[in-house]
Design a protein around this motif. Structure first.
Motif, PDB file in Angstrom:
ATOM      1  N   GLY A  99       0.798  -1.222   0.000  1.00 33.60           N
ATOM      2  CA  GLY A  99       0.000   0.000   0.000  1.00 33.60           C
ATOM      3  C   GLY A  99       0.826   1.265   0.000  1.00 33.60           C
ATOM      4  O   GLY A  99       0.383   2.298   0.518  1.00 33.60           O
ATOM      5  N   ILE A 100       1.990   1.220  -0.596  1.00 34.10           N
ATOM      6  CA  ILE A 100       2.899   2.382  -0.562  1.00 34.10           C
ATOM      7  C   ILE A 100       2.316   3.545  -1.357  1.00 34.10           C
ATOM      8  O   ILE A 100       1.851   3.380  -2.481  1.00 34.10           O
ATOM      9  N   LYS A 101       2.367   4.704  -0.746  1.00 38.82           N
ATOM     10  CA  LYS A 101       1.968   5.941  -1.411  1.00 38.82           C
ATOM     11  C   LYS A 101       3.115   6.937  -1.305  1.00 38.82           C
ATOM     12  O   LYS A 101       3.878   6.898  -0.351  1.00 38.82           O
ATOM     13  N   LYS A 102       3.192   7.792  -2.317  1.00 39.94           N
ATOM     14  CA  LYS A 102       4.189   8.866  -2.314  1.00 39.94           C
ATOM     15  C   LYS A 102       3.445  10.187  -2.350  1.00 39.94           C
ATOM     16  O   LYS A 102       2.537  10.381  -3.154  1.00 39.94           O
ATOM     17  N   VAL A 103       3.828  11.076  -1.447  1.00 39.14           N
ATOM     18  CA  VAL A 103       3.260  12.423  -1.414  1.00 39.14           C
ATOM     19  C   VAL A 103       4.415  13.411  -1.264  1.00 39.14           C
ATOM     20  O   VAL A 103       5.566  13.007  -1.089  1.00 39.14           O
ATOM     21  N   TYR A 104       4.087  14.660  -1.327  1.00 41.29           N
ATOM     22  CA  TYR A 104       5.083  15.705  -1.121  1.00 41.29           C
ATOM     23  C   TYR A 104       4.680  16.521   0.099  1.00 41.29           C
ATOM     24  O   TYR A 104       3.495  16.741   0.347  1.00 41.29           O
ATOM     25  N   LYS A 105       5.672  16.953   0.848  1.00 40.79           N
ATOM     26  CA  LYS A 105       5.428  17.707   2.069  1.00 40.79           C
ATOM     27  C   LYS A 105       6.378  18.897   2.097  1.00 40.79           C
ATOM     28  O   LYS A 105       7.550  18.777   1.743  1.00 40.79           O
ATOM     29  N   THR A 106       5.868  20.028   2.543  1.00 37.20           N
ATOM     30  CA  THR A 106       6.719  21.199   2.726  1.00 37.20           C
ATOM     31  C   THR A 106       7.375  21.084   4.091  1.00 37.20           C
ATOM     32  O   THR A 106       6.696  20.937   5.104  1.00 37.20           O
ATOM     33  N   ARG A 107       8.685  21.099   4.092  1.00 38.92           N
ATOM     34  CA  ARG A 107       9.448  21.048   5.343  1.00 38.92           C
ATOM     35  C   ARG A 107      10.293  22.310   5.434  1.00 38.92           C
ATOM     36  O   ARG A 107      10.481  23.017   4.452  1.00 38.92           O
ATOM     37  N   GLU A 108      10.819  22.556   6.601  1.00 36.86           N
ATOM     38  CA  GLU A 108      11.699  23.700   6.815  1.00 36.86           C
ATOM     39  C   GLU A 108      12.990  23.218   7.440  1.00 36.86           C
ATOM     40  O   GLU A 108      13.006  22.226   8.165  1.00 36.86           O
ATOM     41  N   GLN A 109      14.054  23.929   7.144  1.00 31.22           N
ATOM     42  CA  GLN A 109      15.319  23.655   7.818  1.00 31.22           C
ATOM     43  C   GLN A 109      15.938  24.961   8.247  1.00 31.22           C
ATOM     44  O   GLN A 109      15.757  25.984   7.612  1.00 31.22           O
ATOM     45  N   GLY A 110      16.647  24.889   9.356  1.00 31.08           N
ATOM     46  CA  GLY A 110      17.288  26.070   9.892  1.00 31.08           C
ATOM     47  C   GLY A 110      18.037  25.718  11.154  1.00 31.08           C
ATOM     48  O   GLY A 110      18.231  24.548  11.474  1.00 31.08           O
ATOM     49  N   LEU A 111      18.450  26.735  11.873  1.00 27.57           N
ATOM     50  CA  LEU A 111      19.158  26.546  13.134  1.00 27.57           C
ATOM     51  C   LEU A 111      18.300  27.022  14.285  1.00 27.57           C
ATOM     52  O   LEU A 111      17.702  28.097  14.220  1.00 27.57           O
ATOM     53  N   ILE A 112      18.254  26.230  15.322  1.00 23.68           N
ATOM     54  CA  ILE A 112      17.525  26.611  16.528  1.00 23.68           C
ATOM     55  C   ILE A 112      18.335  27.682  17.242  1.00 23.68           C
ATOM     56  O   ILE A 112      19.543  27.572  17.383  1.00 23.68           O
ATOM     57  N   GLY A 113      17.672  28.708  17.697  1.00 24.16           N
ATOM     58  CA  GLY A 113      18.342  29.762  18.448  1.00 24.16           C
ATOM     59  C   GLY A 113      18.920  30.865  17.580  1.00 24.16           C
ATOM     60  O   GLY A 113      19.590  31.756  18.078  1.00 24.16           O
ATOM     61  N   ILE A 114      18.687  30.819  16.291  1.00 24.08           N
ATOM     62  CA  ILE A 114      19.185  31.844  15.372  1.00 24.08           C
ATOM     63  C   ILE A 114      17.968  32.592  14.818  1.00 24.08           C
ATOM     64  O   ILE A 114      16.969  31.986  14.462  1.00 24.08           O
ATOM     65  N   ASP A 115      18.063  33.907  14.730  1.00 24.49           N
ATOM     66  CA  ASP A 115      16.934  34.712  14.264  1.00 24.49           C
ATOM     67  C   ASP A 115      16.934  34.862  12.741  1.00 24.49           C
ATOM     68  O   ASP A 115      16.785  35.960  12.214  1.00 24.49           O
ATOM     69  N   GLU A 116      17.094  33.780  12.038  1.00 24.18           N
ATOM     70  CA  GLU A 116      16.998  33.795  10.582  1.00 24.18           C
ATOM     71  C   GLU A 116      15.754  33.019  10.185  1.00 24.18           C
ATOM     72  O   GLU A 116      15.373  32.053  10.843  1.00 24.18           O
ATOM     73  N   LYS A 117      15.155  33.441   9.099  1.00 21.29           N
ATOM     74  CA  LYS A 117      13.972  32.752   8.604  1.00 21.29           C
ATOM     75  C   LYS A 117      14.402  31.369   8.087  1.00 21.29           C
ATOM     76  O   LYS A 117      15.375  31.251   7.344  1.00 21.29           O
ATOM     77  N   PRO A 118      13.683  30.313   8.485  1.00 24.81           N
ATOM     78  CA  PRO A 118      14.055  28.981   8.014  1.00 24.81           C
ATOM     79  C   PRO A 118      13.821  28.831   6.510  1.00 24.81           C
ATOM     80  O   PRO A 118      12.978  29.520   5.928  1.00 24.81           O
ATOM     81  N   GLU A 119      14.587  27.944   5.907  1.00 20.36           N
ATOM     82  CA  GLU A 119      14.457  27.672   4.485  1.00 20.36           C
ATOM     83  C   GLU A 119      13.384  26.607   4.284  1.00 20.36           C
ATOM     84  O   GLU A 119      13.447  25.534   4.874  1.00 20.36           O
ATOM     85  N   ALA A 120      12.391  26.890   3.446  1.00 16.88           N
ATOM     86  CA  ALA A 120      11.327  25.929   3.149  1.00 16.88           C
ATOM     87  C   ALA A 120      11.710  25.152   1.893  1.00 16.88           C
ATOM     88  O   ALA A 120      12.309  25.691   0.969  1.00 16.88           O
ATOM     89  N   TYR A 121      11.375  23.874   1.886  1.00 13.83           N
ATOM     90  CA  TYR A 121      11.619  23.038   0.713  1.00 13.83           C
ATOM     91  C   TYR A 121      10.551  21.962   0.624  1.00 13.83           C
ATOM     92  O   TYR A 121       9.844  21.682   1.594  1.00 13.83           O
TER      93      TYR A 121
END
Length: 134
Positions: A99-121
Motif C-alpha cells: 500500500g505504498i503511497k508517495k506524497v510531497y510535504k513542505t518542510r523547513e530547515q534552519g538553526l535553533i536559536g538563530i533569528d533567521e527565517k528557516p528555508e522551506a523546501y
C-alpha cells in the motif's frame, strides 16, 4: 550566591546553548508505528524487502507489523530515500511493504536559536504498511 556569580553562570549557560544550537529539518525523518502490542523482533533481518505500491495486487498471506513513513531531507535522492525506507522495514523484521503511497510535504530547515527565517523546501514522503509475507 552573589549577583555577579549568577550573571556569570547565566552568560556561560547562554553561550553554551548558542554554541550547541542544533539544526532542524536537515535530516531524513523516519517514523514507525507498531500495529500490534508485541514489539517486532527477529533473529535475522530479511535479506530484501519487496515493495507493493497502492493499487498493486497483494495476493499473498501476510502479517501486519506496522505503519512506516520516511520523509526526505532537502537534497535526498529518491533512490536513497527508498533504500532507507526498505532498511527501516528490515529493522522491524518486515520482508515487504504494501500500500505504498508517495506524497510531497513542505518542510523547513534552519538553526535553533538563530533569528533567521528557516528555508522551506518540498520533500518526497513515502508511507505504507510493513508486513511479513508468509
Amino acid at each position: 550566591m552573589m549577583k555577579s556569580e549568577m550573571i556569570k553562570i547565566l552568560v556561560i549557560s547562554a553561550s553554551a546553548i548558542v554554541l550547541q544550537s542544533c539544526s532542524y529539518g536537515a535530516y531524513v525523518n523516519e517514523t514507525f508505528t507498531p500495529l500490534t502490542e508485541a514489539v517486532p523482533t527477529c533473529e535475522k533481518q530479511p535479506e530484501q524487502v519487496e515493495l507493493y505500491f497502492d493499487g498493486e495486487k497483494t495476493d499473498f498471506d501476510y502479517v501486519k507489523i506496522g505503519l512506516i513513513q520516511i520523509e526526505g531531507a532537502i537534497n535526498t535522492q529518491q533512490a536513497e530515500l527508498i533504500e532507507r525506507f526498505k532498511k527501516l522495514a528490515k529493522s522491524k523484521c518486515a520482508n515487504a511493504i504494501i500500500g505504498i503511497k508517495k506524497v510531497y510535504k513542505t518542510r523547513e530547515q534552519g538553526l535553533i536559536g538563530i533569528d533567521e527565517k528557516p528555508e522551506a523546501y518540498t520533500s518526497e514522503v513515502f508511507y505504507g504498511i510493513a508486513v511479513n509475507k508468509s
